[in-house]
Motif scaffolding. Structure first.
Motif, PDB file in Angstrom:
ATOM      1  N   LEU A 120      51.262  33.419  39.592  1.00 15.27           N
ATOM      2  CA  LEU A 120      50.167  32.969  40.435  1.00 15.27           C
ATOM      3  C   LEU A 120      48.935  32.702  39.582  1.00 15.27           C
ATOM      4  CD1 LEU A 120      50.449  35.536  43.379  1.00 15.27           C
ATOM      5  CD2 LEU A 120      51.731  33.417  43.002  1.00 15.27           C
ATOM      6  N   SER A 121      48.159  31.716  40.014  1.00 18.13           N
ATOM      7  CA  SER A 121      46.904  31.406  39.332  1.00 18.13           C
ATOM      8  C   SER A 121      45.777  31.310  40.344  1.00 18.13           C
ATOM      9  CB  SER A 121      47.016  30.089  38.570  1.00 18.13           C
ATOM     10  OG  SER A 121      47.918  30.193  37.504  1.00 18.13           O
ATOM     11  N   CYS A 122      44.586  31.612  39.895  1.00 15.40           N
ATOM     12  CA  CYS A 122      43.409  31.528  40.754  1.00 15.40           C
ATOM     13  C   CYS A 122      42.291  30.866  39.959  1.00 15.40           C
ATOM     14  CB  CYS A 122      42.994  32.910  41.215  1.00 15.40           C
ATOM     15  SG  CYS A 122      41.462  32.963  42.175  1.00 15.40           S
ATOM     16  N   ALA A 123      41.815  29.760  40.462  1.00 11.02           N
ATOM     17  CA  ALA A 123      40.677  29.068  39.861  1.00 11.02           C
ATOM     18  C   ALA A 123      39.410  29.522  40.561  1.00 11.02           C
ATOM     19  CB  ALA A 123      40.852  27.567  39.994  1.00 11.02           C
ATOM     20  N   VAL A 124      38.437  29.927  39.779  1.00 16.56           N
ATOM     21  CA  VAL A 124      37.222  30.539  40.321  1.00 16.56           C
ATOM     22  C   VAL A 124      36.012  29.685  39.982  1.00 16.56           C
ATOM     23  CG1 VAL A 124      35.766  32.604  40.321  1.00 16.56           C
ATOM     24  CG2 VAL A 124      38.259  32.816  40.024  1.00 16.56           C
ATOM     25  N   GLY A 125      35.192  29.412  40.988  1.00 12.65           N
ATOM     26  CA  GLY A 125      33.966  28.664  40.769  1.00 12.65           C
ATOM     27  C   GLY A 125      32.803  29.273  41.530  1.00 12.65           C
ATOM     28  N   GLY A 126      31.609  29.031  41.056  1.00  5.94           N
ATOM     29  CA  GLY A 126      30.421  29.460  41.774  1.00  5.94           C
ATOM     30  C   GLY A 126      29.905  30.834  41.417  1.00  5.94           C
ATOM     31  N   ILE A 127      30.559  31.516  40.480  1.00  2.84           N
ATOM     32  CA  ILE A 127      30.075  32.812  40.007  1.00  2.84           C
ATOM     33  C   ILE A 127      30.121  32.810  38.484  1.00  2.84           C
ATOM     34  CG2 ILE A 127      30.847  34.047  42.063  1.00  2.84           C
ATOM     35  CD1 ILE A 127      33.181  35.165  40.381  1.00  2.84           C
ATOM     36  N   ILE A 128      29.442  33.768  37.887  1.00  2.00           N
ATOM     37  CA  ILE A 128      29.537  33.933  36.438  1.00  2.00           C
ATOM     38  C   ILE A 128      30.806  34.741  36.195  1.00  2.00           C
ATOM     39  CG2 ILE A 128      28.404  34.729  34.342  1.00  2.00           C
ATOM     40  CD1 ILE A 128      25.737  34.475  35.836  1.00  2.00           C
ATOM     41  N   PHE A 129      31.901  34.006  36.007  1.00  3.23           N
ATOM     42  CA  PHE A 129      33.225  34.607  36.011  1.00  3.23           C
ATOM     43  C   PHE A 129      33.349  35.734  34.994  1.00  3.23           C
ATOM     44  CE2 PHE A 129      37.660  34.765  36.850  1.00  3.23           C
ATOM     45  CZ  PHE A 129      38.315  34.904  35.635  1.00  3.23           C
ATOM     46  N   GLY A 130      32.886  35.507  33.800  1.00  2.00           N
ATOM     47  CA  GLY A 130      33.077  36.477  32.727  1.00  2.00           C
ATOM     48  C   GLY A 130      32.381  37.806  32.953  1.00  2.00           C
ATOM     49  N   ARG A 131      31.477  37.872  33.887  1.00  2.95           N
ATOM     50  CA  ARG A 131      30.744  39.106  34.164  1.00  2.95           C
ATOM     51  C   ARG A 131      31.347  39.906  35.315  1.00  2.95           C
ATOM     52  NH1 ARG A 131      24.358  37.269  33.837  1.00  2.95           N
ATOM     53  NH2 ARG A 131      24.419  36.441  31.712  1.00  2.95           N
ATOM     54  N   ASN A 132      32.370  39.347  35.949  1.00  3.43           N
ATOM     55  CA  ASN A 132      32.942  39.982  37.130  1.00  3.43           C
ATOM     56  C   ASN A 132      34.304  40.593  36.870  1.00  3.43           C
ATOM     57  OD1 ASN A 132      31.409  39.399  39.895  1.00  3.43           O
ATOM     58  ND2 ASN A 132      31.045  37.691  38.499  1.00  3.43           N
ATOM     59  N   ASP A 133      34.488  41.804  37.406  1.00  3.19           N
ATOM     60  CA  ASP A 133      35.818  42.360  37.486  1.00  3.19           C
ATOM     61  C   ASP A 133      36.573  41.578  38.567  1.00  3.19           C
ATOM     62  OD1 ASP A 133      34.527  45.762  37.277  1.00  3.19           O
ATOM     63  OD2 ASP A 133      34.929  44.290  35.695  1.00  3.19           O
ATOM     64  N   MET A 134      37.875  41.387  38.361  1.00  2.00           N
ATOM     65  CA  MET A 134      38.666  40.587  39.287  1.00  2.00           C
ATOM     66  C   MET A 134      39.880  41.354  39.773  1.00  2.00           C
ATOM     67  SD  MET A 134      37.033  37.706  39.499  1.00  2.00           S
ATOM     68  CE  MET A 134      38.261  36.848  40.480  1.00  2.00           C
ATOM     69  N   GLY A 135      40.376  40.960  40.930  1.00  2.00           N
ATOM     70  CA  GLY A 135      41.568  41.596  41.461  1.00  2.00           C
ATOM     71  C   GLY A 135      42.481  40.605  42.144  1.00  2.00           C
ATOM     72  N   TRP A 136      43.748  40.935  42.155  1.00  4.00           N
ATOM     73  CA  TRP A 136      44.722  40.262  43.006  1.00  4.00           C
ATOM     74  C   TRP A 136      45.044  41.222  44.149  1.00  4.00           C
ATOM     75  CZ3 TRP A 136      46.453  35.417  43.386  1.00  4.00           C
ATOM     76  CH2 TRP A 136      46.262  34.566  42.306  1.00  4.00           C
ATOM     77  N   TYR A 137      44.997  40.686  45.341  1.00  2.77           N
ATOM     78  CA  TYR A 137      45.229  41.433  46.554  1.00  2.77           C
ATOM     79  C   TYR A 137      46.391  40.776  47.295  1.00  2.77           C
ATOM     80  CZ  TYR A 137      40.360  42.784  45.614  1.00  2.77           C
ATOM     81  OH  TYR A 137      39.198  43.216  45.038  1.00  2.77           O
ATOM     82  N   ARG A 138      47.005  41.519  48.213  1.00  2.00           N
ATOM     83  CA  ARG A 138      48.047  40.920  49.036  1.00  2.00           C
ATOM     84  C   ARG A 138      48.005  41.520  50.437  1.00  2.00           C
ATOM     85  NH1 ARG A 138      53.538  43.461  46.233  1.00  2.00           N
ATOM     86  NH2 ARG A 138      53.261  45.617  46.981  1.00  2.00           N
ATOM     87  N   GLN A 139      48.467  40.709  51.374  1.00  2.00           N
ATOM     88  CA  GLN A 139      48.562  41.162  52.755  1.00  2.00           C
ATOM     89  C   GLN A 139      49.930  40.775  53.298  1.00  2.00           C
ATOM     90  OE1 GLN A 139      45.435  39.861  55.423  1.00  2.00           O
ATOM     91  NE2 GLN A 139      45.832  41.596  56.779  1.00  2.00           N
ATOM     92  N   ALA A 140      50.725  41.783  53.579  1.00  2.00           N
ATOM     93  CA  ALA A 140      52.038  41.573  54.167  1.00  2.00           C
ATOM     94  C   ALA A 140      51.901  41.530  55.685  1.00  2.00           C
ATOM     95  CB  ALA A 140      52.977  42.692  53.748  1.00  2.00           C
ATOM     96  N   PRO A 141      52.863  40.920  56.367  1.00  2.00           N
ATOM     97  CA  PRO A 141      52.797  40.840  57.829  1.00  2.00           C
ATOM     98  C   PRO A 141      52.653  42.224  58.462  1.00  2.00           C
ATOM     99  CG  PRO A 141      54.521  39.412  56.996  1.00  2.00           C
ATOM    100  CD  PRO A 141      54.035  40.211  55.829  1.00  2.00           C
TER     101      PRO A 141
END
Length: 115
Positions: free
Chosen positions: A20-41
């Motif tokens: 999976l890939s996520c393209a991020v815009g509108g924030i100072i990406f390098g300064r932010n911690d990031m996460g992958w989340y999921r929601q099952a039914p």
């Protein structure tokens, strides 16, 4: 305006892999911690993988050893390599900063693990 656009989901058999890939815009990406989340039914959304601005990673126990989160600060992207997929990994997967902000959620990408 913050935009997080996930891609790479699909249908895969148990034991298979997806990236999976996520393209991020509108924030100072390098300064932010990031996460992958999921929601099952029928379940609440959960954090499955975390990567700090400095590259430190952590995972929820159910995916540890199978999933790998990474980031490319030059391209403002965060990725999730998923191996040895199981039926219970079926969910919509989202990226967000950590801790997540409600107004940053994107559309997510569907991952379905089924034979």
């Amino acid at each position: 305006q913050v935009q997080l656009v996930e891609s790479g989901g699909g249908l895969v058999q148990p034991g298979g892999s997806l990236r999976l890939s996520c393209a991020v815009g509108g924030i100072i990406f390098g300064r932010n911690d990031m996460g992958w989340y999921r929601q099952a039914p029928g379940k609440q959304r959960e954090l499955v993988a975390f990567i700090s601005s400095g590259g430190t990673t952590s995972y929820v126990g159910s995916v540890r050893g199978r999933f790998t989160i990474s980031r490319d600060n030059a391209k403002n992207t965060v990725s999730l390599q998923m191996n040895s997929l199981k039926d219970e990994d079926t969910a919509v997967y989202y990226c967000n900063i950590w801790p997540a902000r409600g107004n940053y959620w994107g559309q997510g990408t569907q991952v379905t693990v089924s034979s």
